[in-house]
Scaffold this active site. Structure first.
Site, PDB file in Angstrom:
ATOM      1  N   CYS A   1     -78.623 -48.520  13.334  1.00  9.55           N
ATOM      2  CA  CYS A   1     -78.658 -47.090  13.072  1.00  9.55           C
ATOM      3  C   CYS A   1     -80.091 -46.646  12.770  1.00  9.55           C
ATOM      4  O   CYS A   1     -80.738 -47.220  11.900  1.00  9.55           O
ATOM      5  CB  CYS A   1     -77.752 -46.786  11.881  1.00  9.55           C
ATOM      6  SG  CYS A   1     -77.369 -45.062  11.705  1.00  9.55           S
TER       7      CYS A   1
ATOM      8  N   CYS B   1     -72.584 -51.836  11.211  1.00  2.95           N
ATOM      9  CA  CYS B   1     -73.471 -51.876  12.384  1.00  2.95           C
ATOM     10  C   CYS B   1     -74.882 -52.294  12.003  1.00  2.95           C
ATOM     11  O   CYS B   1     -75.762 -52.369  12.849  1.00  2.95           O
ATOM     12  CB  CYS B   1     -73.468 -50.541  13.129  1.00  2.95           C
ATOM     13  SG  CYS B   1     -74.202 -49.172  12.229  1.00  2.95           S
TER      14      CYS B   1
ATOM     15  N   CYS C   1     -69.807 -47.155  13.464  1.00  2.00           N
ATOM     16  CA  CYS C   1     -69.471 -48.578  13.468  1.00  2.00           C
ATOM     17  C   CYS C   1     -69.854 -49.131  14.832  1.00  2.00           C
ATOM     18  O   CYS C   1     -70.324 -48.391  15.700  1.00  2.00           O
ATOM     19  CB  CYS C   1     -68.013 -48.848  13.103  1.00  2.00           C
ATOM     20  SG  CYS C   1     -66.778 -48.271  14.255  1.00  2.00           S
TER      21      CYS C   1
END
Length: 134
Positions: free
Chosen positions: A90, A86, A12
């Site tokens: 990533c 997020c 996150c």
């Protein structure tokens, strides 16, 4: 079943609430059967104290954890990557299992608002664990 145990990375933004609660549940429920990691795209200075309190109510202590920065290596070393808000921060690697869990951010929320988030995370972690160990 292979000798290699599955590894899961929870991500996150701040690695202070959702991902820490999810990692806490998976560690508690899986024991040593699953390798558990968590990280954040912009880690906070400390874990959200309300998340710590919510997990303490479940008998899980996450006070020793620290928010960690998301690294490419952490993603490469994980079989399953679970993101929680997020977005595109990533890194993506072919062959990994990716899931995005839409969860409210517990940051700035009181315990009454964090409990349902915690309970949602627990249910998702239980489902994930059943799939990993099937």
């Amino acid at each position: 079943m292979t000798d290699q145990k599955p590894s899961v990375l929870f991500v996150c933004v701040h690695n202070a609430g959702r991902s820490q609660m999810a990692a806490g549940y998976l560690r508690e429920l899986a024991g040593d059967r699953v390798e558990v990691r968590s990280a954040g795209s912009m880690p906070a200075d400390q874990i959200n104290p309300v998340a710590v309190e919510a997990m303490r109510e479940e008998g899980i202590d996450i006070t020793a954890e620290q928010p960690k920065v998301l690294t490419t290596e952490a993603v490469q070393d994980s079989d399953v990557v679970i993101t929680m808000g997020c977005g595109d921060a990533c890194p993506f690697f072919p062959g990994k299992r990716y899931e995005d869990w839409k969860l409210d951010d517990p940051a700035g929320q009181g315990i009454d608002a964090v409990r349902p988030i915690r309970d949602d995370i627990k249910a998702r972690v239980e489902t994930l664990l059943a799939e990993l160990l099937a």
